[in-house]
Design a protein around this motif. Sequence first.
Motif, PDB file in Angstrom:
ATOM      1  N   LYS A 270      -8.781   2.822  -5.182  1.00  0.00           N
ATOM      2  CA  LYS A 270      -9.398   2.308  -3.959  1.00  0.00           C
ATOM      3  C   LYS A 270     -10.382   1.193  -4.281  1.00  0.00           C
ATOM      4  N   ARG A 271     -11.206   1.422  -5.296  1.00  0.00           N
ATOM      5  CA  ARG A 271     -12.221   0.439  -5.650  1.00  0.00           C
ATOM      6  C   ARG A 271     -11.596  -0.867  -6.141  1.00  0.00           C
ATOM      7  N   ALA A 272     -10.482  -0.754  -6.865  1.00  0.00           N
ATOM      8  CA  ALA A 272      -9.832  -1.948  -7.402  1.00  0.00           C
ATOM      9  C   ALA A 272      -8.873  -2.594  -6.406  1.00  0.00           C
ATOM     10  N   GLY A 273      -8.610  -1.914  -5.275  1.00  0.00           N
ATOM     11  CA  GLY A 273      -7.664  -2.446  -4.310  1.00  0.00           C
ATOM     12  C   GLY A 273      -6.244  -2.458  -4.836  1.00  0.00           C
ATOM     13  N   LYS A 274      -5.890  -1.457  -5.652  1.00  0.00           N
ATOM     14  CA  LYS A 274      -4.574  -1.385  -6.267  1.00  0.00           C
ATOM     15  C   LYS A 274      -3.753  -0.251  -5.654  1.00  0.00           C
ATOM     16  N   SER A 275      -2.431  -0.389  -5.725  1.00  0.00           N
ATOM     17  CA  SER A 275      -1.530   0.650  -5.237  1.00  0.00           C
ATOM     18  C   SER A 275      -0.751   1.244  -6.408  1.00  0.00           C
ATOM     19  N   LEU A 276      -0.305   2.487  -6.217  1.00  0.00           N
ATOM     20  CA  LEU A 276       0.356   3.229  -7.283  1.00  0.00           C
ATOM     21  C   LEU A 276       1.643   3.867  -6.782  1.00  0.00           C
ATOM     22  N   GLY A 277       2.638   3.905  -7.657  1.00  0.00           N
ATOM     23  CA  GLY A 277       3.868   4.627  -7.401  1.00  0.00           C
ATOM     24  C   GLY A 277       4.318   5.335  -8.663  1.00  0.00           C
ATOM     25  N   THR A 278       5.273   6.259  -8.533  1.00  0.00           N
ATOM     26  CA  THR A 278       5.702   7.050  -9.684  1.00  0.00           C
ATOM     27  C   THR A 278       7.223   7.149  -9.743  1.00  0.00           C
ATOM     28  N   ALA A 279       7.709   7.289 -10.981  1.00  0.00           N
ATOM     29  CA  ALA A 279       9.110   7.612 -11.235  1.00  0.00           C
ATOM     30  C   ALA A 279       9.099   8.774 -12.215  1.00  0.00           C
ATOM     31  N   GLU A 280       9.543   9.944 -11.772  1.00  0.00           N
ATOM     32  CA  GLU A 280       9.391  11.139 -12.588  1.00  0.00           C
ATOM     33  C   GLU A 280      10.737  11.798 -12.853  1.00  0.00           C
ATOM     34  N   SER A 281      10.912  12.197 -14.094  1.00  0.00           N
ATOM     35  CA  SER A 281      12.091  12.973 -14.459  1.00  0.00           C
ATOM     36  C   SER A 281      11.674  14.393 -14.797  1.00  0.00           C
ATOM     37  N   CYS A 282      11.190  14.640 -16.017  1.00  0.00           N
ATOM     38  CA  CYS A 282      10.900  16.021 -16.417  1.00  0.00           C
ATOM     39  C   CYS A 282       9.715  16.633 -15.676  1.00  0.00           C
ATOM     40  N   THR A 283       8.838  15.817 -15.120  1.00  0.00           N
ATOM     41  CA  THR A 283       7.707  16.369 -14.365  1.00  0.00           C
ATOM     42  C   THR A 283       8.067  16.700 -12.919  1.00  0.00           C
ATOM     43  N   PRO A 295      -7.112  14.119  -0.035  1.00  0.00           N
ATOM     44  CA  PRO A 295      -7.283  13.379   1.223  1.00  0.00           C
ATOM     45  C   PRO A 295      -7.492  11.898   0.941  1.00  0.00           C
ATOM     46  N   GLY A 296      -6.866  11.051   1.723  1.00  0.00           N
ATOM     47  CA  GLY A 296      -7.033   9.606   1.567  1.00  0.00           C
ATOM     48  C   GLY A 296      -6.098   8.974   0.567  1.00  0.00           C
ATOM     49  N   ALA A 297      -5.192   9.760  -0.046  1.00  0.00           N
ATOM     50  CA  ALA A 297      -4.291   9.204  -1.053  1.00  0.00           C
ATOM     51  C   ALA A 297      -3.338   8.171  -0.465  1.00  0.00           C
ATOM     52  N   SER A 298      -3.023   8.296   0.833  1.00  0.00           N
ATOM     53  CA  SER A 298      -2.058   7.373   1.449  1.00  0.00           C
ATOM     54  C   SER A 298      -2.552   5.933   1.450  1.00  0.00           C
ATOM     55  N   GLN A 299      -3.852   5.734   1.259  1.00  0.00           N
ATOM     56  CA  GLN A 299      -4.390   4.368   1.215  1.00  0.00           C
ATOM     57  C   GLN A 299      -3.903   3.610  -0.009  1.00  0.00           C
ATOM     58  N   VAL A 300      -3.599   4.327  -1.084  1.00  0.00           N
ATOM     59  CA  VAL A 300      -3.252   3.641  -2.337  1.00  0.00           C
ATOM     60  C   VAL A 300      -1.971   4.156  -2.971  1.00  0.00           C
ATOM     61  N   PHE A 301      -1.530   5.360  -2.624  1.00  0.00           N
ATOM     62  CA  PHE A 301      -0.321   5.914  -3.237  1.00  0.00           C
ATOM     63  C   PHE A 301       0.855   5.703  -2.295  1.00  0.00           C
ATOM     64  N   HIS A 302       1.818   4.884  -2.727  1.00  0.00           N
ATOM     65  CA  HIS A 302       2.932   4.528  -1.852  1.00  0.00           C
ATOM     66  C   HIS A 302       4.053   5.549  -1.874  1.00  0.00           C
ATOM     67  N   GLY A 303       4.265   6.189  -3.003  1.00  0.00           N
ATOM     68  CA  GLY A 303       5.339   7.160  -3.050  1.00  0.00           C
ATOM     69  C   GLY A 303       5.814   7.404  -4.466  1.00  0.00           C
ATOM     70  N   GLY A 304       6.759   8.333  -4.583  1.00  0.00           N
ATOM     71  CA  GLY A 304       7.315   8.666  -5.882  1.00  0.00           C
ATOM     72  C   GLY A 304       8.807   8.885  -5.800  1.00  0.00           C
ATOM     73  N   ILE A 305       9.486   8.614  -6.900  1.00  0.00           N
ATOM     74  CA  ILE A 305      10.932   8.809  -6.993  1.00  0.00           C
ATOM     75  C   ILE A 305      11.192   9.842  -8.083  1.00  0.00           C
ATOM     76  N   ALA A 337      11.988   0.909 -18.290  1.00  0.00           N
ATOM     77  CA  ALA A 337      12.806   0.447 -17.164  1.00  0.00           C
ATOM     78  C   ALA A 337      12.555   1.280 -15.911  1.00  0.00           C
ATOM     79  N   MET A 338      12.316   2.576 -16.064  1.00  0.00           N
ATOM     80  CA  MET A 338      12.003   3.431 -14.916  1.00  0.00           C
ATOM     81  C   MET A 338      10.710   2.979 -14.238  1.00  0.00           C
ATOM     82  N   ALA A 339       9.672   2.715 -15.028  1.00  0.00           N
ATOM     83  CA  ALA A 339       8.390   2.284 -14.448  1.00  0.00           C
ATOM     84  C   ALA A 339       8.535   0.941 -13.752  1.00  0.00           C
ATOM     85  N   GLU A 340       9.260   0.019 -14.382  1.00  0.00           N
ATOM     86  CA  GLU A 340       9.450  -1.304 -13.774  1.00  0.00           C
ATOM     87  C   GLU A 340      10.293  -1.206 -12.507  1.00  0.00           C
ATOM     88  N   GLY A 341      11.295  -0.327 -12.534  1.00  0.00           N
ATOM     89  CA  GLY A 341      12.113  -0.138 -11.342  1.00  0.00           C
ATOM     90  C   GLY A 341      11.334   0.481 -10.198  1.00  0.00           C
TER      91      GLY A 341
END
Length: 423
Positions: A270-283, A295-305, A337-341
């Motif tokens: 939030k402080r850096a104005g950055k967004s985050l996404g995830t690509a997870e296999s074994c986790t 609470p409030g994660a939707s402001q910066v967390f876009h989603g996960g695959i 490649a997963m992270a970049e995708g």
Amino acid sequence: MSHIVELIAVGTELLLGNIVNSDARMLSQGLSALGLNVYYHTVVGDNPDRLRQAVSIARERADIIITTGGLGPTCDDLTKNVLAQAFGKKLVFDSRSADRIRAYFERLHPSHPMTENNLQQAMLPEGCTIFDNDWGTAPACAFEADGTHVILLPGPPRECTALFRHRVVPYLQALSEGTILSHTLKIFGIGESALESMLREKMNTMENPTLAPYAKEGEVELRVTAKARTVAQAEALLAPVCEELRALLGKKVYGMDVDNLETVVLDLLKRAGKSLGTAESCTGGLIAKRMTDLPGASQVFHGGIISYADQVKANVLQVPQALLDRYGAVSEPVAAAMAEGARQALGVDLAVSVTGVAGPDPDDRGNEVGLVYIALAQESGTQVELRHFGALRSRTRTAAASHALNMVRLAILQGEGSGFHFQ
């Protein structure tokens, strides 16, 4: 005076293993933060004779006895009766508590009349301090007899936790001369043994403040506790020790008096104005779960695959099939490649990926259980870390998720270019 505490949990369901005694863990942590010594834990079933025996033993070796459970309206809720008898106290009806119990039922269960047996919960030891229960029906209470302080708490964790934090802590603080204050440094990236070895000499020579490490799941806590006449004086004692530890451990300290790693990551994003996404296999989505629990994660967390199968890695994350064929799913090139995708698919500033072998068996390429690749993709490039977490499946998944979150934390701090920060 240094107090000795014994916790007595009452409930046959605890002995049978039907439920976990989470109250004991919470109370031990809270009492330790107050500088109180928890020397004994006792669990006893819903049996008055055995509870009397447990109380008799406890009062010989502790001057604070805290019970959990057995304060409800049914016939097996016997804690108050036994404790009152053991300390020569009569049970008396408290009309104010009865009114609160009636109001609770009217507010939450208006269509179901309260049964009269619920008013047993308003029978309390004479002369006790009553702790209003705003989270349930059974009031908690405390009394002193023959130099022993007795505190009775309900068993349901939600009620027990809230009553302890908001009612019992002030009561216990009043028992001590002066103020006891603690700060907890949260540390990631060094084990408890290594940390204890680094700080052993210092811990052995400290008297006020004191320093104690606590191993957590994949991380360590350092609790610094000081006793002084006032809060300001205690803070003055704590400040230089905390600063010294921060300087010694550097970025391994991810926060002070914070809940967990994901809370710090959320605040940094939030402080850096950055967004985050995830690509997870074994986790299997654990990183995304830990973020979206906040609470409030939707402001910066876009989603996960969750790219558990190779076809999802190829078709959704656009991992080249040639990489999967040549190196296998558990490999450095595929993790990158997963992270970049994920970064492209989710439209985020930072994306982390995890691919590894959680077990119980090695994969078809011979990668051992516990081997995990973790990657972080951002505009400046992609980095990959190889970790070995051992043969326990649950630990591998939890540790991998934590390491991924820590990579995000460190990347944001590096991007800020102003050193690291403490919550």
